[in-house]
Design an enzyme around this catalytic site. Structure first.
Site, PDB file in Angstrom:
ATOM      1  N   LYS A 190      -6.155   0.280  11.085  1.00 31.97           N
ATOM      2  CA  LYS A 190      -7.370   0.108  11.898  1.00 31.97           C
ATOM      3  C   LYS A 190      -7.080  -0.450  13.287  1.00 31.97           C
ATOM      4  O   LYS A 190      -7.757  -0.110  14.249  1.00 31.97           O
ATOM      5  CB  LYS A 190      -8.393  -0.756  11.153  1.00 31.97           C
ATOM      6  CG  LYS A 190      -8.180  -2.251  11.118  1.00 31.97           C
ATOM      7  CD  LYS A 190      -7.185  -2.692  10.100  1.00 31.97           C
ATOM      8  CE  LYS A 190      -7.655  -2.447   8.698  1.00 31.97           C
ATOM      9  NZ  LYS A 190      -6.719  -3.002   7.662  1.00 31.97           N
TER      10      LYS A 190
ATOM     11  N   LYS B  18     -12.551  -2.742  12.789  1.00 32.31           N
ATOM     12  CA  LYS B  18     -13.352  -1.885  11.917  1.00 32.31           C
ATOM     13  C   LYS B  18     -14.716  -1.608  12.538  1.00 32.31           C
ATOM     14  O   LYS B  18     -15.255  -0.500  12.410  1.00 32.31           O
ATOM     15  CB  LYS B  18     -13.506  -2.538  10.543  1.00 32.31           C
ATOM     16  CG  LYS B  18     -12.191  -2.700   9.797  1.00 32.31           C
ATOM     17  CD  LYS B  18     -12.357  -3.559   8.555  1.00 32.31           C
ATOM     18  CE  LYS B  18     -11.031  -3.755   7.834  1.00 32.31           C
ATOM     19  NZ  LYS B  18     -11.137  -4.671   6.678  1.00 32.31           N
TER      20      LYS B  18
ATOM     21  N   GLY C 182      -4.092 -10.764  -3.892  1.00 30.09           N
ATOM     22  CA  GLY C 182      -3.625  -9.553  -3.227  1.00 30.09           C
ATOM     23  C   GLY C 182      -4.474  -9.098  -2.069  1.00 30.09           C
ATOM     24  O   GLY C 182      -4.306  -7.980  -1.569  1.00 30.09           O
TER      25      GLY C 182
ATOM     26  N   VAL D  65       0.830  -1.200   0.000  1.00 27.11           N
ATOM     27  CA  VAL D  65       0.000   0.000   0.000  1.00 27.11           C
ATOM     28  C   VAL D  65       0.868   1.255   0.000  1.00 27.11           C
ATOM     29  O   VAL D  65       0.590   2.219  -0.713  1.00 27.11           O
ATOM     30  CB  VAL D  65      -0.961   0.004   1.209  1.00 27.11           C
ATOM     31  CG1 VAL D  65      -1.753   1.306   1.263  1.00 27.11           C
ATOM     32  CG2 VAL D  65      -1.915  -1.193   1.126  1.00 27.11           C
TER      33      VAL D  65
ATOM     34  N   GLY E 235     -11.789  -0.078   2.850  1.00 28.50           N
ATOM     35  CA  GLY E 235     -10.977   0.240   1.680  1.00 28.50           C
ATOM     36  C   GLY E 235     -11.580   1.362   0.874  1.00 28.50           C
ATOM     37  O   GLY E 235     -11.808   2.463   1.386  1.00 28.50           O
TER      38      GLY E 235
ATOM     39  N   GLY F  88      -6.759  -4.992  -0.526  1.00 30.88           N
ATOM     40  CA  GLY F  88      -5.746  -4.945  -1.559  1.00 30.88           C
ATOM     41  C   GLY F  88      -5.134  -3.566  -1.682  1.00 30.88           C
ATOM     42  O   GLY F  88      -5.599  -2.588  -1.091  1.00 30.88           O
TER      43      GLY F  88
ATOM     44  N   VAL G 219     -11.568   1.475   7.203  1.00 33.46           N
ATOM     45  CA  VAL G 219     -12.816   0.692   7.214  1.00 33.46           C
ATOM     46  C   VAL G 219     -13.354   0.612   5.788  1.00 33.46           C
ATOM     47  O   VAL G 219     -13.803   1.611   5.235  1.00 33.46           O
ATOM     48  CB  VAL G 219     -13.880   1.327   8.129  1.00 33.46           C
ATOM     49  CG1 VAL G 219     -15.131   0.438   8.171  1.00 33.46           C
ATOM     50  CG2 VAL G 219     -13.345   1.560   9.525  1.00 33.46           C
TER      51      VAL G 219
END
Length: 588
Positions: free
Chosen positions: A352, A450, A432, A271, A381, A547, A379
């Site tokens: 998170k 989350k 992924g 990321v 993506g 991902g 939370v």
């Protein structure tokens, strides 16, 4: 993304992206960011796109080299350029986790009359447009292509995608359309060659026609005036902007340009590398000053070799306006973020686990330092779950149900097809979604973190993570998932928040979903949230939840929101605000 079929009132925005902002494939991520910005604010997006860069001119040159004696053949050839950009943008949206439909002129029924290469739009299939936008929050269509009564390709003339955007906005009963350009509005003279050029905050139709030049097609301005809607001309990310409509022109208050925000990364995994790649394409908004990592000597991709690395986040923070935390570390990073916030450095976080444990303390530090703490990516993506909950909280939230973990959702979908846990998990890693150690996904801790953040957003309560009842996917007999699938049901781990006289009750529990459940049919690589409000409303959002690229999209969305706040104009007599004003929306 918001599902309009179940959301009582969801505004639509019609946005045109011309070849000046879609110059090549490299510009697709920036256009995706612009679309995502509207989705975060609860809008559906009808995106009208032109061909990439000089594609139309190159195709036209090819046609002329062959004589260009058949206008319909010329129109069909030039239409291929826009078909390419439509498909490429749809693919870029999918990679970012943003569900989208795409359609050509025949599918949307954009009928024209008049000259083949300079036609006039007369009709469009509004029911089809609304049906597409009810299924997915984005619909991508070509700009200056239509079809005549004989179902042959026609063109709307040079700059015709402006006219398409206006025509579609009128057809959907919208109040305006947004035209994204490579400049931040309409000026009284060309700012590229004339010093002292002044930008209009609001331009009358007369001034827009007089000064818009090649920026806005004159037929589009005339069509907007005839329909009584406003146009908005702005940069790709909502900077500056000129409203065009009925009334007296007003110039924007001149202000010195702001420097890009200085961004530091904490963490440089998949990321972090994704954020680095995206910020590299937003040089006017952000400067990446460095990254804090555990091992500065670790082998990295060539694109990251020039990045200034440190193993001490505390030394990175003073050089930044914003820290982006994508580390997953709790113990070492929490004090770094708290100190940075207290000193006025903004924080954008996808962490998170850290937020679920330290949110009250971090918020206190942010208040002390007058800094912002944003964590959309933590939370869902790319699914703007926290933004949705914040929007509907005033209606009174009765219950929240959600699928919050992509790894678990993917694994359960694969087990329903007959795969065992180990094979399904390897598939999630290959796609992924799953980390090498997926324990926190499988035992429910990731989803519990989350759910704590959702409880804060929905009800304003600070739940301890150990208050969440959990289930462990590793304990599931795979046969149970197959049996559910054979009965046309889906076995999923559903996160829930309810509240009663004793307070908020969170849980993660097995649920067999049937076709009548709003969570039913969530794609294996998506997350979905359903918010039930006390007025009977059912508000749904879904999209890519895990991902690299969906998470990156949410992080960049927070960063662009910070950048827009710092570049927001305050006008004495009108509001020009890309985040608040919605000049081209209509309630469905």
């Amino acid at each position: 993304m918001t599902d309009p079929s179940r959301t009582p009132t969801t505004p639509i925005v019609v946005v045109k992206f011309g070849s000046s902002v879609l110059r090549s494939d490299a510009d697709l991520p920036a256009v995706v960011h612009a679309i995502y910005g509207h989705l975060r604010r609860g809008r559906r997006v009808l995106a009208v796109v032109s061909a990439l860069g000089d594609t139309t001119d190159r195709l036209l040159a090819q046609a002329r080299a062959l004589g260009a004696s058949n206008d319909h053949a010329v129109a069909a050839l030039l239409a291929t350029g826009e078909a390419q950009s439509v498909a490429l943008l749809a693919l870029a949206l999918a990679r970012a986790g943003l569900p989208a439909h795409f359609a050509d002129a025949r599918a949307i029924g954009l009928r024209t009359r008049g000259a083949v290469l300079d036609a006039e739009p007369i009709r469009v299939d509004v029911a089809f447009l609304r049906r597409c936008l009810a299924e997915r929050p984005v619909l991508v269509v070509p700009g200056f292509v239509g079809v005549d009564a004989d179902d042959r390709a026609t063109l709307l003339g040079r700059g015709g995608s402006d006219l398409s955007a206006v025509f579609l906005a009128v057809a959907l009963a919208a109040r305006a359309g947004v035209l994204c350009k490579d400049v931040d509005g309409v000026y009284d003279r060309d700012p590229a060659v004339a010093s002292g050029a002044r930008r209009f905050a609001f331009a009358s139709h007369v001034d827009a026609l007089a000064h818009g030049g090649r920026l806005v097609q004159s037929k589009a301005i005339d069509a907007a005036r005839a329909a009584g809607i406003e146009l908005r001309v702005a940069g790709l990310h909502g900077d500056g902007g000129t409203r065009i409509g009925a009334g007296a022109s007003v110039f924007a208050v001149a202000s010195p340009p702001r420097p890009p925000l200085r961004v530091g990364l904490i963490g440089l995994g998949h990321v972090g590398a994704g954020v680095h790649a995206r910020l590299s394409g937003l040089a006017a908004q952000f400067t990446l000053v460095g990254a804090a990592v555990r091992d500065c000597k670790k082998a990295r991709a060539p694109s990251l070799l020039t990045l200034d690395l440190t193993d001490d986040g505390a030394t990175l923070a003073p050089r930044c306006d914003v820290l982006v935390d994508v580390s997953g570390d709790v113990e070492h990073v929490a004090p770094v973020l708290a100190t940075a916030l207290a000193r006025g450095v903004h924080v954008v976080s996808a962490n998170k686990a850290l937020l679920a444990r330290h949110l009250p303390a971090l918020r206190g530090a942010a208040r002390h330092g007058h800094a912002r703490l944003l964590f959309s990516a933590a939370v869902g993506g790319a699914v703007p779950m926290l933004a949705l909950v914040a929007r509907v909280r005033a209606l009174g939230i009765a219950r929240v149900d959600a699928i919050l973990n992509t790894t678990t959702n993917f694994v359960l979908a694969e087990m329903a097809r007959g795969r065992g846990l180990t094979a399904a998990l390897e598939g999630a890693r290959a796609a992924g979604f799953a980390e090498p150690d997926a324990t926190r996904d499988l035992d429910g801790r990731d989803a519990a973190d989350k759910l704590v953040l959702l409880a804060d957003a929905a009800f304003g309560v600070a739940l301890p993570t150990d208050a969440v009842a959990r289930v462990d996917v590793r304990d599931l007999d795979p046969a149970r998932a197959r049996v559910s699938a054979s009965a046309q049901r889906e076995l999923r781990v559903v996160a829930s928040l309810t509240h009663d006289a004793n307070g908020v009750v969170p849980s993660l529990a097995w649920r067999e979903l049937n076709a009548g459940d709003p969570l039913f049919g969530t794609p294996s690589d998506h997350n979905r949230i359903v918010v039930f409000t006390e007025d009977g409303g059912v508000h749904v959002a879904h999209g890519g939840g895990g991902g690299c690229w969906p998470t990156t999209e949410a992080i960049v969305g927070d960063l662009l929101a910070l950048w827009r706040e710092g570049n927001r104009e305050v006008q004495p007599s009108l509001t020009v605000d890309a985040d608040v004003a919605t000049p081209s929306e209509v309630s469905a």
